[in-house]
Design a protein around this motif. Sequence first.
Motif, PDB file in Angstrom:
ATOM      1  N   THR A 246       0.841  -1.207   0.000  1.00  0.00           N
ATOM      2  CA  THR A 246       0.000   0.000   0.000  1.00  0.00           C
ATOM      3  C   THR A 246       0.869   1.247   0.000  1.00  0.00           C
ATOM      4  O   THR A 246       0.598   2.214  -0.726  1.00  0.00           O
TER       5      THR A 246
ATOM      6  N   ARG B 171       2.204   1.973  -3.389  1.00  0.00           N
ATOM      7  CA  ARG B 171       1.195   2.613  -4.247  1.00  0.00           C
ATOM      8  C   ARG B 171       1.099   4.113  -3.954  1.00  0.00           C
ATOM      9  O   ARG B 171       1.078   4.943  -4.870  1.00  0.00           O
TER      10      ARG B 171
ATOM     11  N   ASP C 205       2.187   7.158  -6.493  1.00  0.00           N
ATOM     12  CA  ASP C 205       1.176   8.157  -6.832  1.00  0.00           C
ATOM     13  C   ASP C 205       1.711   9.563  -6.561  1.00  0.00           C
ATOM     14  O   ASP C 205       1.506  10.494  -7.350  1.00  0.00           O
TER      15      ASP C 205
ATOM     16  N   GLY D 247      -0.126   2.240 -15.614  1.00  0.00           N
ATOM     17  CA  GLY D 247      -0.137   2.954 -14.338  1.00  0.00           C
ATOM     18  C   GLY D 247       1.268   3.350 -13.903  1.00  0.00           C
ATOM     19  O   GLY D 247       2.175   3.555 -14.719  1.00  0.00           O
ATOM     20  N   ASN D 248       1.466   3.447 -12.589  1.00  0.00           N
ATOM     21  CA  ASN D 248       2.729   3.934 -12.026  1.00  0.00           C
ATOM     22  C   ASN D 248       3.715   2.790 -11.809  1.00  0.00           C
ATOM     23  O   ASN D 248       3.433   1.853 -11.059  1.00  0.00           O
TER      24      ASN D 248
ATOM     25  N   GLY E  41       2.676  -3.301 -14.271  1.00  0.00           N
ATOM     26  CA  GLY E  41       1.907  -2.270 -13.603  1.00  0.00           C
ATOM     27  C   GLY E  41       0.473  -2.734 -13.401  1.00  0.00           C
ATOM     28  O   GLY E  41       0.060  -3.776 -13.921  1.00  0.00           O
ATOM     29  N   PRO E  42      -0.277  -1.982 -12.618  1.00  0.00           N
ATOM     30  CA  PRO E  42       0.156  -0.754 -11.933  1.00  0.00           C
ATOM     31  C   PRO E  42       0.906  -1.058 -10.634  1.00  0.00           C
ATOM     32  O   PRO E  42       0.878  -2.189 -10.155  1.00  0.00           O
ATOM     33  N   ASP E  43       1.543  -0.041 -10.098  1.00  0.00           N
ATOM     34  CA  ASP E  43       2.149  -0.056  -8.758  1.00  0.00           C
ATOM     35  C   ASP E  43       3.208  -1.146  -8.613  1.00  0.00           C
ATOM     36  O   ASP E  43       3.093  -2.053  -7.791  1.00  0.00           O
TER      37      ASP E  43
ATOM     38  N   SER F 100       2.133  -6.912 -11.348  1.00  0.00           N
ATOM     39  CA  SER F 100       1.243  -5.863 -10.850  1.00  0.00           C
ATOM     40  C   SER F 100       1.321  -5.821  -9.333  1.00  0.00           C
ATOM     41  O   SER F 100       1.497  -6.854  -8.682  1.00  0.00           O
ATOM     42  N   ARG F 101       1.243  -4.608  -8.776  1.00  0.00           N
ATOM     43  CA  ARG F 101       1.224  -4.381  -7.323  1.00  0.00           C
ATOM     44  C   ARG F 101       2.277  -5.236  -6.604  1.00  0.00           C
ATOM     45  O   ARG F 101       1.958  -6.034  -5.734  1.00  0.00           O
TER      46      ARG F 101
ATOM     47  N   SER G  29       1.651 -10.877  -8.650  1.00  0.00           N
ATOM     48  CA  SER G  29       0.795  -9.782  -8.190  1.00  0.00           C
ATOM     49  C   SER G  29       0.742  -9.770  -6.673  1.00  0.00           C
ATOM     50  O   SER G  29       0.858 -10.814  -6.017  1.00  0.00           O
ATOM     51  N   ASN G  30       0.582  -8.574  -6.113  1.00  0.00           N
ATOM     52  CA  ASN G  30       0.433  -8.404  -4.658  1.00  0.00           C
ATOM     53  C   ASN G  30       1.474  -9.189  -3.871  1.00  0.00           C
ATOM     54  O   ASN G  30       1.143  -9.932  -2.944  1.00  0.00           O
TER      55      ASN G  30
END
Length: 325
Positions: free
Chosen positions: A192, A195, A199, A217-218, A234-236, A252-253, A269-270
């Motif tokens: 988190t 992210r 941002d 995304g970022n 992406g994102p994050d 991603s993430r 991811s995550n």
Amino acid sequence: QIEALKDVGVTEVILAINYRPEVMINFLKDFEDKLGITITCSQETEPLGTAGPLALARDKLVDGSGEPFFVLNSDVISEYPFAELIQFHKSHGGEATIMVTKVDEPSKYGVVVMEDTTGVVERFVEKPKIFVGNKINAGIYLLNPSVLDRIELKPTSIEKEVFPRIAADQKLYAMVLPGFWMDIGQPRDYITGLRLYLDSLRKKSAAKLAAGAHIVGNVLVHDSAKIGEGCLIGPDVAIGPGCVVEDGVRLSRCTVMRGVRIKKHACISNSIIGWHSTVGQWARIENMTILGEDVHVGDEVYSNGGVVLPHKEIKSSILKPEIVM
């Protein structure tokens, strides 16, 4: 944090470390050279809480100038408005300034009750049952050297023992932290925090972020990392130095740390991929999987929330969240 300190003229950073200081110092040597800043360690032989390490490092913190020094929790991330903090601290003439951040559910935290116009801290309320305010300690402080006279060389809490005494003398002030804030001490919160940081970077220094048809995304990619063909990133996502991402990978993430290799068509991811790890072809890593340093995940392996300790080889899937030792 160190880059933000450098930006406001800090020339020396002292790390209060209890466990394996040599690892941290070796890691930060690059920052010393790149930023032109001195980084030293103050090692505790026993845990001294959040205030005791300041007493241990007294000789390094007091230089006779009377100038205040920063104290930062290393596991918080924000936009670090240190220039504004210095200005506020010098304007009120108190002994210490803490930054506070507004939260939606203050009953989970220790709440800082303060006078909104002056910033004077009145008291602290631990996990209040009834609403007394929505501002909590953000773990960013600016302290006069005189604060050290209030701390003994023994395990001590700065939040529960030192700050309440300064507040009782009406010498403790609080400044509300603008922008985002996150405690990133837990893996889920780390993602988190990533992210929120990316941002913020998009708004302030968008040129630092990656761009291209394969980016969504970022995304932050180190200059020395190599990205293959047909990837979707992406994102994050943050990709560290020396990483190799082969063709057809989906990220991603997630955070991919220094020296990682992700082989063809893997999907992550995550999750957090630790230093010098390898993720095999067609592997799928998700649901807050954490790979420690030098972990090697085989081809076509699936990890659903596995936490894998360093120097392991994973040849079979981890079907439910568990720790692999």
